[in-house]
Design an enzyme around this catalytic site. Structure first.
Site, PDB file in Angstrom:
ATOM      1  N   SER A   1       0.848  -1.179   0.000  1.00  0.00           N
ATOM      2  CA  SER A   1       0.000   0.000   0.000  1.00  0.00           C
ATOM      3  C   SER A   1       0.885   1.230   0.000  1.00  0.00           C
ATOM      4  CB  SER A   1      -0.849  -0.037   1.266  1.00  0.00           C
ATOM      5  OG  SER A   1      -1.718   1.055   1.287  1.00  0.00           O
TER       6      SER A   1
ATOM      7  N   HIS B   1      -2.044   7.294  -4.795  1.00  0.00           N
ATOM      8  CA  HIS B   1      -2.289   6.167  -3.907  1.00  0.00           C
ATOM      9  C   HIS B   1      -2.338   4.910  -4.758  1.00  0.00           C
ATOM     10  CE1 HIS B   1      -5.619   3.360  -2.664  1.00  0.00           C
ATOM     11  NE2 HIS B   1      -4.819   3.241  -1.631  1.00  0.00           N
TER      12      HIS B   1
ATOM     13  N   ASN C   1      -2.578   0.373  -4.131  1.00  0.00           N
ATOM     14  CA  ASN C   1      -2.684  -0.708  -3.163  1.00  0.00           C
ATOM     15  C   ASN C   1      -2.977  -1.994  -3.927  1.00  0.00           C
ATOM     16  OD1 ASN C   1      -5.074  -2.316  -1.500  1.00  0.00           O
ATOM     17  ND2 ASN C   1      -3.327  -1.735  -0.251  1.00  0.00           N
TER      18      ASN C   1
ATOM     19  N   ARG D   1      -3.360  -6.264  -3.170  1.00  0.00           N
ATOM     20  CA  ARG D   1      -3.433  -7.209  -2.054  1.00  0.00           C
ATOM     21  C   ARG D   1      -4.080  -8.524  -2.478  1.00  0.00           C
ATOM     22  NH1 ARG D   1      -7.146  -3.178  -1.804  1.00  0.00           N
ATOM     23  NH2 ARG D   1      -9.311  -3.870  -1.790  1.00  0.00           N
TER      24      ARG D   1
ATOM     25  N   HIS E   1     -20.564  13.804   0.857  1.00  0.00           N
ATOM     26  CA  HIS E   1     -21.062  15.061   1.430  1.00  0.00           C
ATOM     27  C   HIS E   1     -20.561  16.300   0.680  1.00  0.00           C
ATOM     28  CE1 HIS E   1     -17.298  14.250   3.729  1.00  0.00           C
ATOM     29  NE2 HIS E   1     -17.140  15.536   3.664  1.00  0.00           N
TER      30      HIS E   1
END
Lengths: 289, 289
Positions: free
Chosen positions: B91, B105, B107, B109, B165
């Site tokens: 990560s 970013h 990642n 797995r 939001h």
């Protein structure tokens, strides 16, 4: 004539908002900016904001009075019948610029749903540097306001403002209560005494720390502690998550977030220093009053 | 001999961690700091961190390989029988200092539980200033790596990295997938192609933006956008909340948070500017490849 929230509580909070802002403006020297807003489903609010003031780096004192229909799912989790609700509240968060002046939060509200009416609220202090004198003054002022209920409210505050993944409280606590039902006049009186205690509990602390000397180290630690404040508010705070989920006015819901926050992997302070002294109290809450 | 995650996947990720860090260290000029940690319930990890580098203001490239028993409640929500699990993952999150160099970013797995084995992962780009050339390069490199699955993975990424939001995506997206089950060798091959695409997708972008001139205005906007990154990660990101709830190693779980972030009530940029151009893309995701 017994308590009526629209007639008695909302005007009281609006007046308190005026008085709190006036007192803060005298300390900061900057007028707060007012924003009025309406809620599509009913009601609205009056926000008073300060940003980049000489004393207050960011803060808000927000009054809101809203009503309408709650979503079915949410309604089922609250006291009272039906879905119609009414809520009035005053919510404030102040992030002073000086790392030795603590952040403070207070919120007082009344909620009605069907035949049920309850009060909630509290106030808590979040220093980056611990001055026991300040924590004692803050707690004693609140204790004098809420009398015999202080012990319960104090414990509830330590329990609530807990950043579980850090094993730390957000700050040195204060008081916290919710779902207070019963004699409405007596409860209004209690809540009013707590709310009136805000200025005397906090202003003297702000006044004596706002001009304290500080350097890079203190500023840097303050920003780290503000990062923890963000973690609490976004991960755990029921009011914040409620606001985000129900489509509340975002700038009011997130008014509590600090102007600037920092994260670092090397955040554990060296033992024996002032920073470690604060952490110890956040990990092991103390009696202050 | 068919795919075995301990024998094939974990060593691959460890090697990739070495290569990614070596390449980033060449750009930044600072060696990453290594931290090895053990998980009380089984397994552990090797984190590589950079803070206050000249190019990378904060970042981490973390390998972990953990195993043990899942909590009953969590186990019930995942494929496969029983509670015994094994997971290996790499990560990474990089927050460059320059506001014109995007945060990234990635990642990848592999998770095993009982007889079930699945892959998850992805990569996404979060600029504070939009350079269409960068978004196109990032997406095209990923598209070439994952071939016909790109369209689905791209859409899943736009759906996942959504700050509800705010009505905004976190960035310009990339790819996202989870619960990939089936031919394990073929899936390992796919995941490896995606993971290998990380350096070619991001390094050229970092190289061409890291020394771009910027001033107060750009820095200030970057910090606001990083505030949104914090909001996404603490309110919505499943991996982060999973880590916090299951008592993961906090500094690794929150490695994704930026070094510095800002909140302001006056955050809406003036129309027509570069900042508004970014917002438009975050509100209305585009096709980039």
């Amino acid at each position: 004539m017994s308590f009526d929230s629209r007639r008695d509580f909302a005007p009281y909070l609006r007046d308190l908002q005026e008085r709190v802002c006036a007192a803060l403006e005298r300390v900061d020297g900057t007028p707060f900016r007012e924003e009025r807003w309406e809620r599509p489903g009913g009601g609205g609010g009056r926000s008073r904001l300060v940003e980049e003031g000489p004393v207050l780096e960011r803060g808000g004192v927000n009054f809101s009075e809203v009503h309408g229909e709650l979503p079915e799912k949410l309604a089922a989790t609250l006291p009272g019948s039906g879905r119609a609700f009414y809520a009035a509240g005053l919510s404030l968060v102040l992030h002073p610029r000086n790392p030795r002046a603590p952040t403070v939060h207070a919120n007082y509200r009344c909620f009605q749903k069907g035949e049920a009416l309850w009060f909630g609220g509290g106030a808590d202090l979040t220093p980056a540097y611990l001055f026991e004198e300040d924590a004692r003054h803050f707690h004693r002022t609140l204790r004098d306001a809420c009398g015999e209920r202080y012990a319960d409210f104090k414990r509830a505050c330590d329990d609530y403002f807990f950043i579980r993944h850090r094993g730390e409280r957000r700050g040195v606590g204060g008081i916290f209560f919710d779902y207070l039902q019963g004699d409405r006049d007596a409860l209004f009186d209690l809540v009013r005494r707590c709310a009136e205690a805000f200025l005397p509990s906090y202003l003297p602390v702000l006044e004596r720390r706002k001009d304290a000397p500080f350097g890079e180290r203190e500023r840097s630690w303050q920003l780290l502690r503000r990062g923890r404040y963000v973690e609490f508010n976004l991960v755990y705070d029921r009011g914040t998550l409620f606001g985000l989920e129900t489509g509340g006015r975002i700038e009011s819901v997130l008014m509590s977030l600090p102007p600037l926050a920092r994260w670092s992997s090397a955040a554990e302070p060296s033992p024996g220093g002032e920073e470690a002294k604060l952490l110890d109290v956040l990990r092991n809450p103390k009696e202050w009053a």
